[in-house]
Design a protein around this motif. Structure first.
Motif, PDB file in Angstrom:
ATOM      1  N   LEU A  18       0.856  -1.188   0.000  1.00  0.00           N
ATOM      2  CA  LEU A  18       0.000   0.000   0.000  1.00  0.00           C
ATOM      3  C   LEU A  18       0.892   1.238   0.000  1.00  0.00           C
ATOM      4  N   ARG A  19       0.641   2.121  -0.959  1.00  0.00           N
ATOM      5  CA  ARG A  19       1.419   3.364  -1.082  1.00  0.00           C
ATOM      6  C   ARG A  19       0.492   4.561  -1.004  1.00  0.00           C
ATOM      7  N   ASP A  20       1.043   5.691  -0.573  1.00  0.00           N
ATOM      8  CA  ASP A  20       0.253   6.916  -0.578  1.00  0.00           C
ATOM      9  C   ASP A  20       0.319   7.550  -1.964  1.00  0.00           C
ATOM     10  N   ALA A  21      -0.316   8.695  -2.124  1.00  0.00           N
ATOM     11  CA  ALA A  21      -0.403   9.352  -3.436  1.00  0.00           C
ATOM     12  C   ALA A  21       0.969   9.729  -3.998  1.00  0.00           C
ATOM     13  N   ASP A  22       1.946   9.938  -3.129  1.00  0.00           N
ATOM     14  CA  ASP A  22       3.296  10.291  -3.560  1.00  0.00           C
ATOM     15  C   ASP A  22       4.187   9.075  -3.795  1.00  0.00           C
ATOM     16  N   GLY A  23       3.646   7.889  -3.579  1.00  0.00           N
ATOM     17  CA  GLY A  23       4.406   6.662  -3.814  1.00  0.00           C
ATOM     18  C   GLY A  23       5.121   6.116  -2.592  1.00  0.00           C
ATOM     19  N   TRP A  24       4.993   6.778  -1.448  1.00  0.00           N
ATOM     20  CA  TRP A  24       5.623   6.298  -0.219  1.00  0.00           C
ATOM     21  C   TRP A  24       4.889   5.068   0.289  1.00  0.00           C
ATOM     22  N   VAL A  25       5.649   4.107   0.754  1.00  0.00           N
ATOM     23  CA  VAL A  25       5.063   2.873   1.271  1.00  0.00           C
ATOM     24  C   VAL A  25       4.422   3.125   2.628  1.00  0.00           C
ATOM     25  N   ILE A  26       3.164   2.722   2.727  1.00  0.00           N
ATOM     26  CA  ILE A  26       2.439   2.814   3.992  1.00  0.00           C
ATOM     27  C   ILE A  26       2.474   1.465   4.705  1.00  0.00           C
ATOM     28  N   TYR A  27       2.257   0.404   3.927  1.00  0.00           N
ATOM     29  CA  TYR A  27       2.249  -0.942   4.502  1.00  0.00           C
ATOM     30  C   TYR A  27       2.714  -1.931   3.442  1.00  0.00           C
ATOM     31  N   ASN A  28       3.651  -2.793   3.836  1.00  0.00           N
ATOM     32  CA  ASN A  28       4.224  -3.762   2.893  1.00  0.00           C
ATOM     33  C   ASN A  28       4.426  -5.108   3.600  1.00  0.00           C
ATOM     34  N   PRO A  29       3.398  -5.951   3.590  1.00  0.00           N
ATOM     35  CA  PRO A  29       3.529  -7.233   4.285  1.00  0.00           C
ATOM     36  C   PRO A  29       4.484  -8.188   3.569  1.00  0.00           C
ATOM     37  N   ILE A  30       5.021  -9.125   4.336  1.00  0.00           N
ATOM     38  CA  ILE A  30       5.860 -10.180   3.772  1.00  0.00           C
ATOM     39  C   ILE A  30       4.944 -11.102   2.974  1.00  0.00           C
ATOM     40  N   ASP A  31       5.360 -11.464   1.774  1.00  0.00           N
ATOM     41  CA  ASP A  31       4.532 -12.298   0.893  1.00  0.00           C
ATOM     42  C   ASP A  31       4.606 -13.760   1.325  1.00  0.00           C
ATOM     43  N   ILE A  32       3.659 -14.173   2.146  1.00  0.00           N
ATOM     44  CA  ILE A  32       3.617 -15.570   2.582  1.00  0.00           C
ATOM     45  C   ILE A  32       2.950 -16.470   1.548  1.00  0.00           C
ATOM     46  N   HIS A  33       2.240 -15.874   0.589  1.00  0.00           N
ATOM     47  CA  HIS A  33       1.565 -16.682  -0.433  1.00  0.00           C
ATOM     48  C   HIS A  33       2.550 -17.515  -1.246  1.00  0.00           C
ATOM     49  N   LYS A  34       3.742 -16.971  -1.495  1.00  0.00           N
ATOM     50  CA  LYS A  34       4.742 -17.727  -2.267  1.00  0.00           C
ATOM     51  C   LYS A  34       5.165 -18.977  -1.500  1.00  0.00           C
ATOM     52  N   TRP A  35       5.233 -18.879  -0.169  1.00  0.00           N
ATOM     53  CA  TRP A  35       5.601 -20.044   0.640  1.00  0.00           C
ATOM     54  C   TRP A  35       4.466 -21.056   0.683  1.00  0.00           C
ATOM     55  N   GLU A  36       3.237 -20.553   0.754  1.00  0.00           N
ATOM     56  CA  GLU A  36       2.086 -21.457   0.737  1.00  0.00           C
ATOM     57  C   GLU A  36       2.058 -22.245  -0.572  1.00  0.00           C
ATOM     58  N   ASN A  37       2.331 -21.570  -1.682  1.00  0.00           N
ATOM     59  CA  ASN A  37       2.389 -22.243  -2.992  1.00  0.00           C
ATOM     60  C   ASN A  37       3.525 -23.257  -3.038  1.00  0.00           C
ATOM     61  N   ARG A  38       4.663 -22.878  -2.519  1.00  0.00           N
ATOM     62  CA  ARG A  38       5.821 -23.772  -2.498  1.00  0.00           C
ATOM     63  C   ARG A  38       5.530 -25.018  -1.668  1.00  0.00           C
ATOM     64  N   LEU A  39       4.861 -24.829  -0.542  1.00  0.00           N
ATOM     65  CA  LEU A  39       4.500 -25.951   0.322  1.00  0.00           C
ATOM     66  C   LEU A  39       3.538 -26.899  -0.400  1.00  0.00           C
ATOM     67  N   ARG A  40       2.548 -26.345  -1.077  1.00  0.00           N
ATOM     68  CA  ARG A  40       1.608 -27.163  -1.852  1.00  0.00           C
ATOM     69  C   ARG A  40       2.330 -27.976  -2.913  1.00  0.00           C
ATOM     70  N   LYS A  41       3.268 -27.350  -3.620  1.00  0.00           N
ATOM     71  CA  LYS A  41       4.032 -28.048  -4.655  1.00  0.00           C
ATOM     72  C   LYS A  41       4.860 -29.186  -4.062  1.00  0.00           C
ATOM     73  N   LEU A  42       5.473 -28.949  -2.915  1.00  0.00           N
ATOM     74  CA  LEU A  42       6.245 -30.000  -2.261  1.00  0.00           C
ATOM     75  C   LEU A  42       5.347 -31.161  -1.841  1.00  0.00           C
ATOM     76  N   GLN A  43       4.189 -30.844  -1.325  1.00  0.00           N
ATOM     77  CA  GLN A  43       3.270 -31.888  -0.890  1.00  0.00           C
ATOM     78  C   GLN A  43       2.767 -32.709  -2.085  1.00  0.00           C
ATOM     79  N   ILE A  44       2.484 -32.037  -3.187  1.00  0.00           N
ATOM     80  CA  ILE A  44       2.039 -32.732  -4.405  1.00  0.00           C
ATOM     81  C   ILE A  44       3.166 -33.604  -4.937  1.00  0.00           C
ATOM     82  N   LYS A  45       4.377 -33.063  -4.942  1.00  0.00           N
ATOM     83  CA  LYS A  45       5.553 -33.798  -5.435  1.00  0.00           C
ATOM     84  C   LYS A  45       5.769 -35.070  -4.629  1.00  0.00           C
ATOM     85  N   GLN A  46       5.575 -34.987  -3.329  1.00  0.00           N
ATOM     86  CA  GLN A  46       5.801 -36.162  -2.484  1.00  0.00           C
ATOM     87  C   GLN A  46       4.709 -37.211  -2.645  1.00  0.00           C
TER      88      GLN A  46
END
Length: 142
Positions: free
Chosen positions: A112-140
């Motif tokens: 989330l950025r303000d009108a001037d482009g400054w970051v207001i909130y930038n969470p860590i992207d856990i979705h990439k890890w969730e996807n990676r975990l799913r792929k590992l589980q499918i692979k196994q």
């Protein structure tokens, strides 16, 4: 540091950074098991510093230790979900008028950025890890 005193959190950060730097050096020297040991110590603290988590995911994947890779991914998801929620609440306290936008960014792991482009909130992207975990589980399974 709070009021001129070093806090437990400051000391923990110092130790985490120190172990991460030593772990990076050990990786460069080819001592993967030594690096893994140091990174595991950092993960055991549950401190939300990305380096140890991401390096362990990579190192366990490279060494085909998929059980430990999954374990670290699960820990990272838990630690950084909590971190993201705490940061979102802190940002909402500071910017109550942006509550809905902050919560949407939390849900989507987007910035989330303000009108001037400054970051207001930038969470860590856990979705990439969730996807990676799913792929590992499918692979196994396959």
């Amino acid at each position: 540091m709070v009021g001129g005193f070093i806090t437990f959190k400051d000391n923990l950060l110092e130790y985490v950074v120190s172990r991460n730097l030593k772990g990076k050096d050990l990786e460069k020297q080819g001592d993967i098991q030594g690096a893994i040991s140091l990174y595991e110590e950092n993960v055991a603290t549950l401190y939300p510093a990305l380096h140890a988590y991401t390096r362990l995911m990579v190192l366990y994947h490279k060494t085909k230790d998929f059980e430990n890779e999954k374990r670290i991914i699960k820990i990272a998801i838990e630690v950084f979900t909590t971190y993201n929620i705490n940061e979102a609440n802190r940002k909402i306290d500071a910017n109550p008028q942006m509550k809905d936008s902050i919560l949407e960014c939390l849900k989507n792991c987007s910035t989330l950025r303000d009108a001037d482009g400054w970051v207001i909130y930038n969470p860590i992207d856990i979705h990439k890890w969730e996807n990676r975990l799913r792929k590992l589980q499918i692979k196994q399974k396959g």
